[in-house]
Design a protein around this motif. Sequence first.
Motif, PDB file in Angstrom:
ATOM      1  N   PRO A  14       0.797  -1.233   0.000  1.00 49.57           N
ATOM      2  CA  PRO A  14       0.000   0.000   0.000  1.00 49.57           C
ATOM      3  C   PRO A  14       0.832   1.287   0.000  1.00 49.57           C
ATOM      4  N   HIS A  15       2.101   1.220   0.317  1.00 52.94           N
ATOM      5  CA  HIS A  15       2.944   2.413   0.360  1.00 52.94           C
ATOM      6  C   HIS A  15       3.130   3.054  -1.014  1.00 52.94           C
ATOM      7  N   TYR A  16       2.977   2.284  -2.083  1.00 51.24           N
ATOM      8  CA  TYR A  16       3.242   2.798  -3.425  1.00 51.24           C
ATOM      9  C   TYR A  16       1.993   3.103  -4.228  1.00 51.24           C
ATOM     10  N   LYS A  17       0.825   2.725  -3.729  1.00 50.99           N
ATOM     11  CA  LYS A  17      -0.417   2.893  -4.474  1.00 50.99           C
ATOM     12  C   LYS A  17      -0.668   4.348  -4.887  1.00 50.99           C
ATOM     13  N   GLY A  18      -0.370   5.280  -4.025  1.00 50.67           N
ATOM     14  CA  GLY A  18      -0.667   6.680  -4.294  1.00 50.67           C
ATOM     15  C   GLY A  18       0.152   7.335  -5.387  1.00 50.67           C
ATOM     16  N   PHE A  19       1.228   6.720  -5.807  1.00 44.80           N
ATOM     17  CA  PHE A  19       2.088   7.320  -6.824  1.00 44.80           C
ATOM     18  C   PHE A  19       1.537   7.194  -8.238  1.00 44.80           C
ATOM     19  N   TRP A  20       0.750   6.163  -8.506  1.00 44.43           N
ATOM     20  CA  TRP A  20       0.323   5.884  -9.875  1.00 44.43           C
ATOM     21  C   TRP A  20      -0.443   7.040 -10.511  1.00 44.43           C
ATOM     22  N   SER A  21      -1.370   7.629  -9.804  1.00 44.67           N
ATOM     23  CA  SER A  21      -2.197   8.689 -10.376  1.00 44.67           C
ATOM     24  C   SER A  21      -1.351   9.867 -10.864  1.00 44.67           C
ATOM     25  N   SER A  22      -0.436  10.342 -10.029  1.00 50.39           N
ATOM     26  CA  SER A  22       0.382  11.498 -10.424  1.00 50.39           C
ATOM     27  C   SER A  22       1.424  11.133 -11.487  1.00 50.39           C
ATOM     28  N   ILE A  23       2.002   9.953 -11.381  1.00 48.98           N
ATOM     29  CA  ILE A  23       3.009   9.543 -12.366  1.00 48.98           C
ATOM     30  C   ILE A  23       2.379   9.342 -13.738  1.00 48.98           C
ATOM     31  N   SER A  24       1.250   8.645 -13.792  1.00 51.55           N
ATOM     32  CA  SER A  24       0.610   8.402 -15.089  1.00 51.55           C
ATOM     33  C   SER A  24       0.134   9.711 -15.718  1.00 51.55           C
ATOM     34  N   LYS A  25      -0.369  10.604 -14.903  1.00 47.67           N
ATOM     35  CA  LYS A  25      -0.814  11.908 -15.410  1.00 47.67           C
ATOM     36  C   LYS A  25       0.363  12.691 -15.984  1.00 47.67           C
ATOM     37  N   HIS A  26       1.477  12.721 -15.273  1.00 48.70           N
ATOM     38  CA  HIS A  26       2.663  13.443 -15.736  1.00 48.70           C
ATOM     39  C   HIS A  26       3.181  12.869 -17.060  1.00 48.70           C
ATOM     40  N   PHE A  27       3.326  11.566 -17.126  1.00 46.71           N
ATOM     41  CA  PHE A  27       3.859  10.947 -18.335  1.00 46.71           C
ATOM     42  C   PHE A  27       2.925  11.117 -19.530  1.00 46.71           C
ATOM     43  N   LYS A  28       1.617  11.078 -19.296  1.00 43.94           N
ATOM     44  CA  LYS A  28       0.666  11.220 -20.402  1.00 43.94           C
ATOM     45  C   LYS A  28       0.519  12.672 -20.842  1.00 43.94           C
ATOM     46  N   GLN A  29       0.226  13.551 -19.892  1.00 43.08           N
ATOM     47  CA  GLN A  29      -0.110  14.924 -20.248  1.00 43.08           C
ATOM     48  C   GLN A  29       1.103  15.795 -20.558  1.00 43.08           C
ATOM     49  N   ARG A  30       2.166  15.629 -19.824  1.00 39.83           N
ATOM     50  CA  ARG A  30       3.341  16.488 -20.032  1.00 39.83           C
ATOM     51  C   ARG A  30       4.339  15.928 -21.032  1.00 39.83           C
ATOM     52  N   LEU A  31       4.488  14.608 -21.049  1.00 39.97           N
ATOM     53  CA  LEU A  31       5.504  13.998 -21.894  1.00 39.97           C
ATOM     54  C   LEU A  31       4.928  13.283 -23.107  1.00 39.97           C
ATOM     55  N   GLY A  32       3.616  13.060 -23.122  1.00 41.18           N
ATOM     56  CA  GLY A  32       2.956  12.464 -24.279  1.00 41.18           C
ATOM     57  C   GLY A  32       3.106  10.957 -24.417  1.00 41.18           C
ATOM     58  N   PHE A  33       3.445  10.260 -23.337  1.00 41.11           N
ATOM     59  CA  PHE A  33       3.606   8.813 -23.383  1.00 41.11           C
ATOM     60  C   PHE A  33       2.316   8.105 -22.978  1.00 41.11           C
ATOM     61  N   GLU A  34       2.080   6.951 -23.573  1.00 41.67           N
ATOM     62  CA  GLU A  34       1.035   6.043 -23.110  1.00 41.67           C
ATOM     63  C   GLU A  34       1.609   5.306 -21.906  1.00 41.67           C
ATOM     64  N   THR A  35       0.825   5.164 -20.842  1.00 43.13           N
ATOM     65  CA  THR A  35       1.321   4.484 -19.649  1.00 43.13           C
ATOM     66  C   THR A  35       0.506   3.226 -19.377  1.00 43.13           C
ATOM     67  N   VAL A  36       1.206   2.216 -18.862  1.00 39.81           N
ATOM     68  CA  VAL A  36       0.576   0.956 -18.478  1.00 39.81           C
ATOM     69  C   VAL A  36       1.126   0.576 -17.111  1.00 39.81           C
ATOM     70  N   LEU A  37       0.231   0.209 -16.201  1.00 45.18           N
ATOM     71  CA  LEU A  37       0.622  -0.254 -14.876  1.00 45.18           C
ATOM     72  C   LEU A  37       0.252  -1.722 -14.752  1.00 45.18           C
ATOM     73  N   TYR A  38       1.230  -2.554 -14.423  1.00 46.34           N
ATOM     74  CA  TYR A  38       0.991  -3.963 -14.132  1.00 46.34           C
ATOM     75  C   TYR A  38       0.989  -4.132 -12.616  1.00 46.34           C
ATOM     76  N   VAL A  39      -0.162  -4.524 -12.076  1.00 41.54           N
ATOM     77  CA  VAL A  39      -0.311  -4.741 -10.638  1.00 41.54           C
ATOM     78  C   VAL A  39      -0.130  -6.233 -10.372  1.00 41.54           C
ATOM     79  N   ILE A  40       0.863  -6.564  -9.541  1.00 43.58           N
ATOM     80  CA  ILE A  40       1.150  -7.955  -9.201  1.00 43.58           C
ATOM     81  C   ILE A  40       0.598  -8.209  -7.802  1.00 43.58           C
TER      82      ILE A  40
END
Length: 72
Positions: A14-40
């Motif tokens: 649970p310590h890392y769950k909160g990072f996905w929203s901001s990281i995916s937003k940054h990579f998509k909106q600012r850098l133009g990358f498609e992002t994929v998260l694999y949850v194990i």
Amino acid sequence: MKIDKVIFTIDDNPHYKGFWSSISKHFKQRLGFETVLYVIADDEEIVNLYDNSNGEVRFFKKLTLLSVPAHN
């Protein structure tokens, strides 16, 4: 070679769950990358806890054959 997709992985810690929203937003909106998260994890329902508005969220069943100690 053009990089257009960035792939992230996370386990059910649970310590890392909160990072996905901001990281995916940054990579998509600012850098133009498609992002994929694999949850194990053990339970596929955990995928529903992650925001998929800025990237795809996929599930992988945790292998029980391997054990990785938790980092404190």
